[in-house]
Structures are given as structure tokens and as C-alpha cells.
Design a protein around this motif. Structure first.
Motif, PDB file in Angstrom:
ATOM      1  N   ASN A  88       1.024  -1.261  -0.054  1.00 25.00           N
ATOM      2  CA  ASN A  88       0.025   0.176   0.122  1.00 25.00           C
ATOM      3  C   ASN A  88       0.906   1.061  -0.002  1.00 25.00           C
ATOM      4  O   ASN A  88       1.563   1.975   0.925  1.00 25.00           O
ATOM      5  CB  ASN A  88      -0.980  -0.100   1.243  1.00 25.00           C
ATOM      6  N   TYR A  89       1.236   1.707  -1.142  1.00 28.00           N
ATOM      7  CA  TYR A  89       2.241   2.913  -1.459  1.00 28.00           C
ATOM      8  C   TYR A  89       1.544   4.103  -0.787  1.00 28.00           C
ATOM      9  O   TYR A  89       2.499   4.733  -0.052  1.00 28.00           O
ATOM     10  CB  TYR A  89       2.404   3.089  -3.031  1.00 28.00           C
ATOM     11  N   THR A  90       0.223   4.305  -0.652  1.00 32.40           N
ATOM     12  CA  THR A  90      -0.202   5.770  -0.295  1.00 32.40           C
ATOM     13  C   THR A  90      -0.119   5.613   1.127  1.00 32.40           C
ATOM     14  O   THR A  90       0.131   6.636   1.681  1.00 32.40           O
ATOM     15  CB  THR A  90      -1.904   5.707  -0.528  1.00 32.40           C
ATOM     16  N   LYS A  91      -0.446   4.333   1.737  1.00 32.79           N
ATOM     17  CA  LYS A  91      -0.146   4.379   3.122  1.00 32.79           C
ATOM     18  C   LYS A  91       1.290   4.629   3.723  1.00 32.79           C
ATOM     19  O   LYS A  91       1.382   5.391   4.470  1.00 32.79           O
ATOM     20  CB  LYS A  91      -0.618   3.016   3.725  1.00 32.79           C
ATOM     21  N   LEU A 111       3.396   6.594   2.141  1.00 30.79           N
ATOM     22  CA  LEU A 111       3.840   7.668   2.105  1.00 30.79           C
ATOM     23  C   LEU A 111       3.112   8.576   3.086  1.00 30.79           C
ATOM     24  O   LEU A 111       3.771   9.527   3.584  1.00 30.79           O
ATOM     25  CB  LEU A 111       3.393   8.542   0.737  1.00 30.79           C
ATOM     26  N   TRP A 112       1.837   8.237   3.405  1.00 34.31           N
ATOM     27  CA  TRP A 112       1.577   9.177   4.472  1.00 34.31           C
ATOM     28  C   TRP A 112       1.621   8.648   5.792  1.00 34.31           C
ATOM     29  O   TRP A 112       1.909   9.764   6.548  1.00 34.31           O
ATOM     30  CB  TRP A 112      -0.339   8.624   4.357  1.00 34.31           C
ATOM     31  N   THR A 113       1.971   7.845   6.088  1.00 33.51           N
ATOM     32  CA  THR A 113       2.235   7.287   7.544  1.00 33.51           C
ATOM     33  C   THR A 113       3.879   7.360   7.878  1.00 33.51           C
ATOM     34  O   THR A 113       4.143   7.429   9.001  1.00 33.51           O
ATOM     35  CB  THR A 113       1.715   5.962   8.150  1.00 33.51           C
ATOM     36  N   PHE A 171       6.623   8.171   4.951  1.00 32.36           N
ATOM     37  CA  PHE A 171       7.665   9.495   4.448  1.00 32.36           C
ATOM     38  C   PHE A 171       7.182  10.730   4.837  1.00 32.36           C
ATOM     39  O   PHE A 171       8.130  11.693   5.133  1.00 32.36           O
ATOM     40  CB  PHE A 171       6.887   9.449   2.813  1.00 32.36           C
ATOM     41  N   ILE A 185      11.847   7.021  -8.676  1.00 33.53           N
ATOM     42  CA  ILE A 185      11.105   7.679  -7.547  1.00 33.53           C
ATOM     43  C   ILE A 185      11.968   7.385  -6.193  1.00 33.53           C
ATOM     44  O   ILE A 185      12.370   8.233  -5.487  1.00 33.53           O
ATOM     45  CB  ILE A 185       9.694   7.574  -7.360  1.00 33.53           C
ATOM     46  N   LEU A 237      13.267   9.055  -2.874  1.00 31.18           N
ATOM     47  CA  LEU A 237      12.864   8.447  -1.370  1.00 31.18           C
ATOM     48  C   LEU A 237      13.903   7.558  -0.658  1.00 31.18           C
ATOM     49  O   LEU A 237      14.247   7.658   0.467  1.00 31.18           O
ATOM     50  CB  LEU A 237      11.569   7.159  -1.655  1.00 31.18           C
ATOM     51  N   PHE A 269       3.271  11.018 -10.390  1.00 30.95           N
ATOM     52  CA  PHE A 269       3.619  11.342  -9.103  1.00 30.95           C
ATOM     53  C   PHE A 269       2.272  11.401  -8.350  1.00 30.95           C
ATOM     54  O   PHE A 269       2.251  11.605  -7.123  1.00 30.95           O
ATOM     55  CB  PHE A 269       3.872  12.979  -9.232  1.00 30.95           C
ATOM     56  N   PHE A 270       1.243  11.343  -9.083  1.00 33.15           N
ATOM     57  CA  PHE A 270      -0.192  11.783  -8.316  1.00 33.15           C
ATOM     58  C   PHE A 270      -0.959  10.367  -8.213  1.00 33.15           C
ATOM     59  O   PHE A 270      -2.055  10.443  -7.954  1.00 33.15           O
ATOM     60  CB  PHE A 270      -0.953  12.652  -9.361  1.00 33.15           C
ATOM     61  N   GLY A 271      -0.163   9.093  -8.090  1.00 32.36           N
ATOM     62  CA  GLY A 271      -0.692   8.177  -7.553  1.00 32.36           C
ATOM     63  C   GLY A 271      -1.563   7.388  -8.967  1.00 32.36           C
ATOM     64  O   GLY A 271      -2.206   6.207  -8.464  1.00 32.36           O
TER      65      GLY A 271
END
Lengths: 394, 41, 212
Positions: free
Chosen positions: A119-122, A124-126, A128, A189, A194, A223-225
Motif C-alpha cells: 500500500n504505497y499511499t499508506k 507515503l502518508w504514515t 514518508f 522515485i 525516497l 507522481f499523483f498516484g
């Protein structure tokens, strides 16, 4: 038809003709000019990097002076005001040399790869965001994110305005960076933002399977998912008549890879882009930093007349011999010469490039390296070369 | 929800989406993903 | 006693697990300082093999970065049993990334290779002023001054540094090597350096030639 509209269409057509290996009467000129633009127009980086209105003035004034056909960048590459709202940047600005350096960083730890691929979004959020922007660990984080969001909104709006002005007043199509959908091998990326060059060099040897599974898990992405797989589903067949290239990609991190490593960690993802361009009849613009000759065997697999490759440090004449009929080559003008040479030496070399590389189509003229610092280029040389090319019939 | 738990998923992420109330609901996720993406740079 | 041949081979193949296993076992057996020295030499031989594989294209930059890390780890293990014994040095190099540039990957790769070749390296880090190069070269009696840079503007800083060496009266006593993306034969001439390279392994050979 207004002059700028006619110019716009002519430029798009020239780009597409070059990409398709059709003969043209003149060669298209792409500005591989980045922060040097600010320096040349008499502004300071510390002003323009935080003020998109000033950056807009730089870009339009610059175009009045040099009359490029295409731009890599309309000054949007380093939107520092957005990260500035979170109180951190990896960049170090030097106004004297027009120099923007980047600090060492690593926001990925080896044990993060499993989570990234799941889960890449997770991730980045938690992980990165709080690691890179340490002020987000203090009180008021939500407000800071809202402030950054407001800056992001302004950035998008202003980038759109610059692109509109460049099109309507100057007949310049969208910039390739940020103006054309860009899809990256996730390796890039990791390399650029990263994990960093050192971390990735270790991972290639110490945990190749984990790295590979993250590349597969995230996929070729913007870049925007959005992944290329998702983008395909909304694609129509045929190239967009209002743009030069339809999609773009950037090869930067490949510079640390051997040919064998490239085959595993890069080629499958580049191939995905090649397949997309072929299947949907699109034009893919590739910017390939560093020296690339060890990868020509892969570049030769490109679908003919669908790929433009900007090569940074390669011997262009050798590249033409080895891959030239498969892809349209881009680049060639050495910034060494642009800074150190005479006007005449610059014009002579530009002529030589065009005569050798563009005679049967398939060449886009540009500077070999990203023109960034004060000592990367002399204004009179750049202007003389552009003036010459616009008038020079192939 | 306090700032300490903002960077949790999906709770904190959803909380941030809700805070983007100046946007229509359908655009919030795309906007936040875009913002996080640009913060890579 | 460590199996020198196996150790050299493991370093050359960048087989980290095997290198660390061999050395851990070796150190646990309480070796003499002389034995420790031969282990160190074996690692250095392995690094030479890495440099050769880089030149053939089998290895690339990422591998050299990894090799540098691996060597550091290996030396850290061997150091306590060396008891102050060092390998014989064949020359002294003052090394740095020049003023205005903070790229250090190339410099660090060169450093690990040239140290393995037996040079004593004084690393001044990044964004190094001409004055710092001059002061260190004078202090240690350097044989070679190595300047590294990636940005185009680095070449101007290299020239300033050579000029500073001249002004300090040190230029005739040292060889100057420049390395990095922007250097070529013309830059080398403009800067007033003795040699240039864009290849760390080749740079080592140049330095070895100078101290023969």
C-alpha cells in the motif's frame, strides 16, 4: 489565424514529424534549460523558486529573447513554496552561481519495502511525510498540510496560466516536464526522492527481491498516484494533435545500473511504456541522463516512430548509427561549448549536428545537459545558435 | 482527532480528506494524492 | 588463519555474507597482527578485482558504492586485531569535492579504491576551498591532490585550486588529478591539472603510475 496559433501548430507538427522520421525543412528546438533561465533573466533563484508569478515572468521574457519551439520546463520543477509551507527542503540555494544542490536523504528503510509494495499511499502518508517533514510531528500538523495544500492549489493554477500564456501569446506547446503525463519506473522515485543513490546501491545487492517486489507492487506510476495500467484504460487510440509527445518518462537512476541489473530492475517497466506507445499509437518522450550506450540493445526494442530519446552525454553520431532508425534522437548541443566556445564555433557545431543527424528526419535539437548553473551556458551563444537553426533549411 | 494521530491510515488519511472541505467530495482524494506526490520533490 | 584466496574472491564477487562470515571466524580465532595484515591485503586484492570488473562493464556505479561500504565493514572488523600495524603506504593523496559542489559519490568510490591500492588518503569532504587543499597538501606533504566535481561550475573551482597551489609554491611538488562528469582533456588543460579521469579505477592506475 493568429501568428501564435500558426506557430503552435507548426511546432507540434515539426515535433511529430521528427518522432515519425518524416523529413522536415527545419529542425525543432527544445529548451533543456532549467534554473539557468532565472539567472539569465536577471532574477535570483531565491525569489523565483518561491514565487510562481515571478517565474512566469522569467519564462515569457526568456521566450521573447530565444524563441524556442518546445520547453522541458516552464519553471515548475522545484515548487519549493509547497514544501516551504511544511518548513523543510532538501535543496540548498546559491544565488551567486545560480546553483541548486540537493542534500543526501533516505526516507525509506529496508524493512519498508513490503509495506510499499502492499500500500504505497499508506507508506507515503504514515512514514514518508513525517520523516521528511519533521515539523509535521509537532502540534498544528493538519493546518500545515492545509497551508501546503493551498500552495499546491496556487502552483497548479499558476502552472496552468503560464502554459496558457505560452500557448496563446507565444505559440509554445505544453512543457514536457509537468505539461505531459509522466510515468516513472518506481525505481526512479526511489532513486531521486525516497531512498537515494547509496541506499539503492545497497538494496540492489542486499535485498534485490524486496526491491523488485516494490517495483512490481507500485508499478509504472505518475507522481499523483495513477499507474500506467489505469491510464491505459482511459486512453484513446492515436496521438494528441495539440501536443508534441503524449507521454514522457525520465531515466536518471539507471545511471548506477550495469546492463545486467538494468534488464531486471528497469527494462520490464520501460517495455511497458514502449508497449503502450505502440498499442495506442502514442509518442513517448524519454529524457535519459548520463551516458547510455550500454543500454542501446534495449532502446532498439522501441516501437519504430513512436519514441523520442533525449540522450545526455552520449556520442550522438554513434547513437544515430546504432539506434537512430528506430527512435528519434534528441539533444546533442554540448553545454561545454555553449559556455566556453565562440559564437562561430557554436554555430558550426549546431550545423554539423543537423547535417549529420537530421538529414532524413528523426532528430530534435537540444542542449546535451540540463542547463542549470551560471557557468552552463553563455547567452550570446545560445541566442546565435537558435537564430541560426530557425533559418537553416535541412 | 489530534495532530499526533493524523499520519495514520486510513483513519488520519480520511480525517485529512474531510478537512479538504473547500473541494467537492469527489475531488479530495485526487487532490491529496497530488499534494503528497508533489511533496516528494 | 584466514583463507586469503577465498576472502579475495568473496570481496571481488561482492558476496557480503561470505566476506563477513570469513572475517568473523578469523577474528574470533585471535589472529596475530601479521595474519590480520594478510587478511587486509586479501580484501584489497578483492577490491582490485572489483575495479577490473567495473572496467569491463560487468559492474557499474551502484556496485562500486556497495563495494566501498563492504570494504569499510571488513576493515572495521579487522582493525582491532591489527594492533596498530598498518599496510605499507605507497603515497599520500589529499582529496576533496571542490568549492561549490557537494556531490561526493564519485569521490568516495575513488577513495575506497585508491586506499585499497595502498595510498594514504586525506579526505577533505565536499565544498572544499582552495585554501583547505593547499593547507592540507602542505601539512602532510602530499604526492597527489585529487579534486572531484559533478557540476560544470566545478571546473572553475578546480582551476582556482591549482592556481592557489601555484601561489603557495606547492604545484611543482604534487601531481594534480581531476575527476567527475565535466572533465575532459580540454578542461584538464584549462585547469592546469596533470591528468583527468571519469573512471575511478583508471584514476587509481594514474596515481600508481605517479608514485612508482
Amino acid at each position: 489565424m493568429a501568428d501564435s496559433q500558426r506557430l503552435y501548430q507548426e511546432r507540434v507538427q515539426l515535433y511529430k514529424d521528427a518522432a515519425r522520421h518524416r523529413k522536415t525543412n527545419r529542425v525543432v528546438i527544445l529548451a533543456n534549460i532549467w534554473t539557468w533561465m532565472t539567472y539569465d533573466m536577471g532574477y535570483k533563484l531565491s525569489e523565483t523558486l518561491f514565487d510562481s508569478k515571478k517565474m512566469g515572468q522569467v519564462v515569457t521574457k526568456f521566450q521573447e529573447k530565444y524563441q524556442f519551439d518546445f520547453f522541458m520546463d516552464f519553471g515548475g520543477r522545484n515548487p519549493l513554496a509547497i514544501s516551504g509551507a511544511l518548513g523543510h527542503t532538501d535543496y540548498i540555494i546559491n544565488d551567486e552561481t545560480a546553483n541548486l544542490n540537493i542534500n543526501d536523504f533516505s526516507y525509506v528503510e529496508p524493512e519498508d519495502y513490503a509495506e510499499i509494495s502492499e500500500n504505497y499511499t499508506k507508506f507515503l502518508w504514515t512514514k514518508f511525510l513525517p520523516r521528511k517533514y519533521q515539523k509535521l510531528n509537532e502540534a498544528g500538523a493538519k493546518q500545515k498540510m492545509l497551508n501546503a495544500g493551498a500552495e499546491f492549489g496556487k502552483f497548479v493554477q499558476h502552472s496552468t496560466e503560464i502554459a496558457q500564456t505560452m500557448a496563446s501569446d507565444y505559440g509554445v506547446p505544453p512543457a514536457i516536464f509537468l505539461g505531459t503525463p509522466a510515468f516513472w519506473n518506481f525505481f526512479e522515485i526511489l532513486f531521486n526522492w525516497l531512498r537515494g543513490i547509496k541506499g539503492l546501491s545497497l538494496d540492489l545487492r542486499q535485498r534485490p527481491e524486496a526491491l523488485k517486489s516494490a517495483l512490481d507492487g507500485v508499478g509504472v506510476t505518475d507522481f499523483f498516484g495513477m499507474t500506467l495500467k489505469e491510464y491505459r484504460q482511459s486512453s484513446q487510440k492515436g496521438t494528441d494533435p495539440s501536443k508534441g509527445p503524449d507521454v514522457s518518462t525520465y531515466l536518471l537512476g539507471h545511471s548506477i545500473l550495469s546492463k545486467k541489473q538494468f534488464e531486471v530492475f528497469y527494462w520490464p517497466y520501460l517495455k511497458e511504456l514502449f508497449d503502450y506507445a505502440e498499442e495506442y499509437d502514442k509518442i513517448l518522450h524519454i529524457f535519459a541522463e548520463s551516458e547510455n550506450s550500454r543500454f542501446y540493445d534495449f532502446f532498439k526494442e522501441a516501437p519504430k516512430d513512436h519514441v523520442v530519446i533525449h540522450l545526455e552525454l552520449d556520442d550522438m553520431f554513434k547513437a544515430k548509427k546504432e539506434i537512430g532508425d528506430k527512435v528519434c534522437l534528441c539533444g546533442g548541443m554540448p553545454i561545454d561549448l555553449l559556455y566556453n566556445g565562440t559564437v562561430q564555433a557554436n554555430i558550426d557545431y549546431a550545423k554539423h549536428l543537423i547535417d549529420e543527424l537530421a538529414a532524413d528526419g528523426g532528430f530534435i535539437f537540444s542542449q546535451n545537459k540540463m542547463v542549470s548553473y551560471a557557468t552552463d551556458c553563455k547567452a550570446e551563444n545560445l541566442k546565435a545558435v537558435n537564430d541560426f537553426i530557425r533559418e537553416y533549411t535541412i | 482527532m489530534s495532530d499526533e494521530t493524523l499520519f495514520t491510515y486510513p483513519e488520519g488519511w480520511n480525517e485529512m480528506l474531510a478537512a479538504l472541505d473547500f473541494l467537492p467530495e469527489g475531488q479530495r482524494e485526487g487532490f491529496l494524492k497530488g499534494l503528497v506526490g508533489i511533496l516528494l520533490l | 588463519m584466514v583463507n586469503v584466496q577465498l576472502l579475495t574472491q568473496a570481496v571481488g564477487e561482492l558476496d557480503e555474507d561470505r566476506v563477513m562470515a570469513l572475517l568473523t571466524e578469523f577474528v574470533a580465532a585471535m589472529p596475530t597482527a601479521e595474519e590480520a595484515l594478510s587478511a587486509l591485503n586479501a580484501c584489497q586484492q578483492g577490491m582490485n578485482a572489483v575495479g577490473e570488473l567495473y572496467e569491463t562493464g560487468e559492474y557499474f556505479v551502484g556496485d562500486l558504492i556497495f563495494a566501498g561500504e563492504l570494504l569499510t565493514k571488513a576493515v572495521d572488523l579487522i582493525k582491532p586485531v591489527l594492533r596498530g600495524e598498518g599496510a605499507a603506504t605507497i603515497g599520500k593523496i589529499v582529496l576533496g569535492t571542490v568549492r561549490g559542489d557537494i556531490h561526493d559519490i564519485g569521490k568516495n568510490i575513488f577513495k575506497s579504491l585508491v586506499e585499497s591500492a595502498g595510498f594514504e588518503v586525506y579526505d577533505l569532504g565536499v565544498d572544499t576551498s582552495p585554501e583547505a587543499f593547499v593547507a592540507k597538501a602542505r601539512e602532510v606533504g602530499a604526492d597527489v591532490v585529487g579534486m572531484s566535481g559533478v557540476l560544470n561550475l566545478a571546473t572553475a573551482a578546480m582551476k582556482n585550486t591549482v592556481d592557489a597551489l601555484k601561489a603557495a609554491g606547492l604545484r611543482n611538488g604534487v601531481k594534480v588529478l581531476i575527476g567527475g562528469n565535466p572533465v575532459n582533456s580540454e578542461v584538464c588543460r584549462n585547469v592546469g591539472a596533470d591528468a583527468f579521469t571519469t573512471n575511478a579505477a583508471q584514476g587509481v592506475k594514474i596515481c600508481q603510475g605517479w608514485v612508482k
